[in-house]
Design a protein around this motif. Structure first.
Motif, PDB file in Angstrom:
ATOM      1  N   LEU A  15       0.810  -1.226   0.000  1.00  0.00           N
ATOM      2  CA  LEU A  15       0.000   0.000   0.000  1.00  0.00           C
ATOM      3  C   LEU A  15       0.844   1.278   0.000  1.00  0.00           C
ATOM      4  CD1 LEU A  15      -2.678   1.425   0.030  1.00  0.00           C
ATOM      5  CD2 LEU A  15      -2.839   1.002   2.494  1.00  0.00           C
ATOM      6  N   PRO A  16       1.800   1.442   0.919  1.00  0.00           N
ATOM      7  CA  PRO A  16       2.599   2.686   0.853  1.00  0.00           C
ATOM      8  C   PRO A  16       3.412   2.802  -0.429  1.00  0.00           C
ATOM      9  CG  PRO A  16       3.515   1.151   2.477  1.00  0.00           C
ATOM     10  CD  PRO A  16       2.182   0.619   2.079  1.00  0.00           C
ATOM     11  N   ILE A  17       3.809   1.672  -0.994  1.00  0.00           N
ATOM     12  CA  ILE A  17       4.513   1.710  -2.281  1.00  0.00           C
ATOM     13  C   ILE A  17       3.577   2.242  -3.355  1.00  0.00           C
ATOM     14  CG2 ILE A  17       5.705   0.327  -4.019  1.00  0.00           C
ATOM     15  CD1 ILE A  17       6.480  -1.612  -1.779  1.00  0.00           C
ATOM     16  N   ALA A  18       2.322   1.788  -3.318  1.00  0.00           N
ATOM     17  CA  ALA A  18       1.332   2.250  -4.284  1.00  0.00           C
ATOM     18  C   ALA A  18       1.064   3.738  -4.133  1.00  0.00           C
ATOM     19  CB  ALA A  18       0.036   1.455  -4.115  1.00  0.00           C
ATOM     20  N   VAL A  19       0.982   4.205  -2.883  1.00  0.00           N
ATOM     21  CA  VAL A  19       0.714   5.624  -2.637  1.00  0.00           C
ATOM     22  C   VAL A  19       1.841   6.499  -3.180  1.00  0.00           C
ATOM     23  CG1 VAL A  19       0.452   7.361  -0.826  1.00  0.00           C
ATOM     24  CG2 VAL A  19      -0.747   5.175  -0.630  1.00  0.00           C
ATOM     25  N   GLY A  20       3.075   6.038  -3.039  1.00  0.00           N
ATOM     26  CA  GLY A  20       4.213   6.834  -3.481  1.00  0.00           C
ATOM     27  C   GLY A  20       4.604   6.639  -4.929  1.00  0.00           C
ATOM     28  N   ALA A  21       3.944   5.722  -5.627  1.00  0.00           N
ATOM     29  CA  ALA A  21       4.328   5.404  -7.002  1.00  0.00           C
ATOM     30  C   ALA A  21       3.769   6.418  -7.987  1.00  0.00           C
ATOM     31  CB  ALA A  21       3.846   4.002  -7.373  1.00  0.00           C
ATOM     32  N   ASN A  22       4.308   6.395  -9.199  1.00  0.00           N
ATOM     33  CA  ASN A  22       3.720   7.130 -10.310  1.00  0.00           C
ATOM     34  C   ASN A  22       2.216   6.873 -10.352  1.00  0.00           C
ATOM     35  OD1 ASN A  22       2.618   6.838 -13.211  1.00  0.00           O
ATOM     36  ND2 ASN A  22       4.417   8.138 -13.501  1.00  0.00           N
ATOM     37  N   VAL A  61      -0.063   6.684 -12.590  1.00  0.00           N
ATOM     38  CA  VAL A  61      -0.591   5.716 -13.557  1.00  0.00           C
ATOM     39  C   VAL A  61      -0.196   4.302 -13.153  1.00  0.00           C
ATOM     40  CG1 VAL A  61      -0.628   5.057 -15.982  1.00  0.00           C
ATOM     41  CG2 VAL A  61      -0.476   7.473 -15.357  1.00  0.00           C
ATOM     42  N   TYR A  62       1.098   4.088 -12.850  1.00  0.00           N
ATOM     43  CA  TYR A  62       1.531   2.767 -12.407  1.00  0.00           C
ATOM     44  C   TYR A  62       0.871   2.400 -11.083  1.00  0.00           C
ATOM     45  CZ  TYR A  62       5.333   2.877 -15.857  1.00  0.00           C
ATOM     46  OH  TYR A  62       6.065   2.904 -17.020  1.00  0.00           O
ATOM     47  N   GLY A  63       0.681   3.399 -10.228  1.00  0.00           N
ATOM     48  CA  GLY A  63       0.129   3.132  -8.909  1.00  0.00           C
ATOM     49  C   GLY A  63      -1.268   2.561  -8.934  1.00  0.00           C
ATOM     50  N   PHE A  64      -1.995   2.795 -10.027  1.00  0.00           N
ATOM     51  CA  PHE A  64      -3.363   2.261 -10.099  1.00  0.00           C
ATOM     52  C   PHE A  64      -3.385   0.756  -9.862  1.00  0.00           C
ATOM     53  CE2 PHE A  64      -6.576   0.078 -12.656  1.00  0.00           C
ATOM     54  CZ  PHE A  64      -7.741   0.595 -12.087  1.00  0.00           C
ATOM     55  N   TRP A  65      -2.537   0.024 -10.595  1.00  0.00           N
ATOM     56  CA  TRP A  65      -2.559  -1.435 -10.473  1.00  0.00           C
ATOM     57  C   TRP A  65      -1.952  -1.894  -9.156  1.00  0.00           C
ATOM     58  CZ3 TRP A  65      -5.919  -3.925 -13.024  1.00  0.00           C
ATOM     59  CH2 TRP A  65      -6.298  -3.511 -14.301  1.00  0.00           C
ATOM     60  N   LEU A  66      -1.020  -1.112  -8.607  1.00  0.00           N
ATOM     61  CA  LEU A  66      -0.507  -1.456  -7.281  1.00  0.00           C
ATOM     62  C   LEU A  66      -1.607  -1.320  -6.234  1.00  0.00           C
ATOM     63  CD1 LEU A  66       2.993   0.298  -7.383  1.00  0.00           C
ATOM     64  CD2 LEU A  66       2.487  -2.140  -7.672  1.00  0.00           C
ATOM     65  N   HIS A  67      -2.420  -0.290  -6.357  1.00  0.00           N
ATOM     66  CA  HIS A  67      -3.564  -0.136  -5.461  1.00  0.00           C
ATOM     67  C   HIS A  67      -4.552  -1.290  -5.642  1.00  0.00           C
ATOM     68  CE1 HIS A  67      -3.192   3.713  -3.319  1.00  0.00           C
ATOM     69  NE2 HIS A  67      -2.557   4.166  -4.385  1.00  0.00           N
ATOM     70  N   VAL A  68      -4.773  -1.687  -6.876  1.00  0.00           N
ATOM     71  CA  VAL A  68      -5.700  -2.802  -7.127  1.00  0.00           C
ATOM     72  C   VAL A  68      -5.204  -4.073  -6.448  1.00  0.00           C
ATOM     73  CG1 VAL A  68      -6.605  -4.349  -8.909  1.00  0.00           C
ATOM     74  CG2 VAL A  68      -6.643  -1.873  -9.271  1.00  0.00           C
ATOM     75  N   VAL A  69      -3.933  -4.409  -6.641  1.00  0.00           N
ATOM     76  CA  VAL A  69      -3.387  -5.622  -6.044  1.00  0.00           C
ATOM     77  C   VAL A  69      -3.401  -5.520  -4.525  1.00  0.00           C
ATOM     78  CG1 VAL A  69      -1.344  -7.088  -5.833  1.00  0.00           C
ATOM     79  CG2 VAL A  69      -2.001  -6.174  -8.063  1.00  0.00           C
ATOM     80  N   SER A  70      -3.036  -4.353  -3.985  1.00  0.00           N
ATOM     81  CA  SER A  70      -3.083  -4.161  -2.541  1.00  0.00           C
ATOM     82  C   SER A  70      -4.499  -4.343  -2.012  1.00  0.00           C
ATOM     83  CB  SER A  70      -2.559  -2.771  -2.189  1.00  0.00           C
ATOM     84  OG  SER A  70      -2.661  -2.527  -0.804  1.00  0.00           O
ATOM     85  N   GLY A  71      -5.468  -3.718  -2.656  1.00  0.00           N
ATOM     86  CA  GLY A  71      -6.848  -3.832  -2.205  1.00  0.00           C
ATOM     87  C   GLY A  71      -7.405  -5.237  -2.312  1.00  0.00           C
ATOM     88  N   VAL A  72      -7.075  -5.915  -3.408  1.00  0.00           N
ATOM     89  CA  VAL A  72      -7.586  -7.276  -3.602  1.00  0.00           C
ATOM     90  C   VAL A  72      -6.977  -8.241  -2.586  1.00  0.00           C
ATOM     91  CG1 VAL A  72      -7.566  -9.250  -5.182  1.00  0.00           C
ATOM     92  CG2 VAL A  72      -8.171  -6.983  -6.030  1.00  0.00           C
ATOM     93  N   THR A  73      -5.685  -8.107  -2.310  1.00  0.00           N
ATOM     94  CA  THR A  73      -5.052  -9.026  -1.354  1.00  0.00           C
ATOM     95  C   THR A  73      -5.544  -8.760   0.071  1.00  0.00           C
ATOM     96  OG1 THR A  73      -3.130  -7.536  -1.308  1.00  0.00           O
ATOM     97  CG2 THR A  73      -2.997  -9.475  -2.720  1.00  0.00           C
ATOM     98  N   ILE A  74      -5.683  -7.483   0.437  1.00  0.00           N
ATOM     99  CA  ILE A  74      -6.216  -7.171   1.767  1.00  0.00           C
ATOM    100  C   ILE A  74      -7.677  -7.598   1.861  1.00  0.00           C
ATOM    101  CG2 ILE A  74      -6.816  -5.302   3.351  1.00  0.00           C
ATOM    102  CD1 ILE A  74      -4.362  -3.790   2.291  1.00  0.00           C
ATOM    103  N   GLY A  75      -8.471  -7.207   0.880  1.00  0.00           N
ATOM    104  CA  GLY A  75      -9.894  -7.561   0.907  1.00  0.00           C
ATOM    105  C   GLY A  75     -10.127  -9.051   0.816  1.00  0.00           C
ATOM    106  N   GLY A  76      -9.332  -9.741  -0.023  1.00  0.00           N
ATOM    107  CA  GLY A  76      -9.487 -11.193  -0.125  1.00  0.00           C
ATOM    108  C   GLY A  76      -9.165 -11.895   1.177  1.00  0.00           C
ATOM    109  N   GLY A 111     -11.785   7.475  -1.452  1.00  0.00           N
ATOM    110  CA  GLY A 111     -12.110   8.873  -1.694  1.00  0.00           C
ATOM    111  C   GLY A 111     -10.987   9.800  -1.283  1.00  0.00           C
ATOM    112  N   ALA A 112     -10.373   9.530  -0.131  1.00  0.00           N
ATOM    113  CA  ALA A 112      -9.288  10.388   0.346  1.00  0.00           C
ATOM    114  C   ALA A 112      -8.061  10.289  -0.555  1.00  0.00           C
ATOM    115  CB  ALA A 112      -8.919  10.011   1.775  1.00  0.00           C
ATOM    116  N   ALA A 113      -7.778   9.079  -1.032  1.00  0.00           N
ATOM    117  CA  ALA A 113      -6.607   8.876  -1.890  1.00  0.00           C
ATOM    118  C   ALA A 113      -6.904   9.118  -3.357  1.00  0.00           C
ATOM    119  CB  ALA A 113      -6.084   7.448  -1.718  1.00  0.00           C
TER     120      ALA A 113
END
Length: 296
Positions: A165-172, A174-189, A217-219
């Protein structure tokens, strides 16, 4: 080359649909070929299919079509994973156990080489989908290395998502979109794995869904809102099913199964859920002021 970011147009939709259809067809073709040919011959077929996809990627890049080039690079990375697995099967190294069960160097090697291939292709083609391939392979590599299925794999997945998650927040962005997706899916799963058997479990799942939506919404990351809405939906289905009669989420638009306790209550429950979504949309719009016209 700049990061490839395609707007939502008819052309980009067809490009994504076409490339992903090619990927699905190629994987289906390779599955058919693996049943018909010996392991050595299947290696050759896998290499040929990968070569064709790589030629498409390089040709599109040379023709100045970065979107198509990146899409076919993504296709090539997944087909590369198939080729690595085919080579291991030919050498008699590949494990055929269920995913995440046991410690198998052959499977770890496939995941590692896929992640390396995705990152290498990302440096050349700059397409965000390659981030998804690298992050997905990285999750499998870490989870398979540290666990063997069940609750332990869920805990590792949860920790992987939190670290990502923090890597996704600090990433580019456009690239961060998929990092957020993977972070959210792994946490939510992982949370869904832990919380799916009792009323209190689904209450917690619904609260987690609310947190996902507020964080999204905040991010300003809509992927978290999508996952949060899914959590609220599963919570609503659970309690509507318990209180008012059986609900099959796949048949919401075609009728419900079973005899309801109150035939009006089940659809009304989903009306209430819809207004909850609307209320959350208004709340986020007022708090975040996302630049998406028109106002909710």
């Amino acid at each position: 080359m700049d990061v490839v970011r395609a707007g939502w147009t008819s052309a980009s939709f067809l490009a994504y649909t076409g490339a992903l259809t090619v990927l699905a067809g190629a994987l289906w073709l390779e599955s058919t070929l693996s049943d018909r040919y010996a392991a050595a011959a299947f290696v050759g077929w896998s290499a040929l299919v990968l070569f064709c996809a790589a030629v498409c990627a390089l040709s599109a890049r040379r023709a100045g079509r970065p979107l198509l080039a990146g899409l076919f690079a993504f296709v090539s990375v997944l087909l590369f994973a198939v080729l690595v697995a085919a080579l291991e099967d030919w050498f008699g190294w590949l494990s055929h156990d269920s995913p995440l069960h046991g410690f198998h160097l052959s499977v770890l090697l496939v995941a590692l080489l896929t992640a390396v291939a995705a990152l290498s292709a990302l440096r050349v083609f700059r397409h965000p989908l390659l981030v998804l391939a690298a992050a997905g392979a990285g999750w499998y590599l870490v989870t398979d290395l540290l666990s063997s299925g069940g609750n332990w794999s869920a805990w590792v997945s949860l920790l992987f998502g939190l670290v990502l998650l923090p890597i996704a927040v600090g990433a580019n962005r456009v690239y961060g979109f998929w990092l957020h997706v993977v972070s959210g899916v792994t946490i939510g799963g992982a949370l869904l794995w832990f919380w799916h058997s009792s009323d209190w479990n689904f209450v917690l799942l619904g609260l987690a869904g609310l947190l996902f939506i507020l964080f999204g919404g905040a991010a300003r990351r809509s992927s978290w809102a999508v996952l949060g809405a899914a959590g609220l939906f599963m919570t609503a289905v659970h309690f509507i099913d318990k209180w008012f009669g059986d609900v099959n989420p796949l048949l919401l638009f075609f009728g419900f199964g079973g005899e309801p306790k109150h035939d009006w209550a089940r659809p009304l429950g989903f009306v209430v859920l819809g207004f909850v979504y609307v209320a959350l949309a208004i709340l986020l719009h007022r708090r975040v002021r996302e630049p998406v016209p028109p106002p909710v």
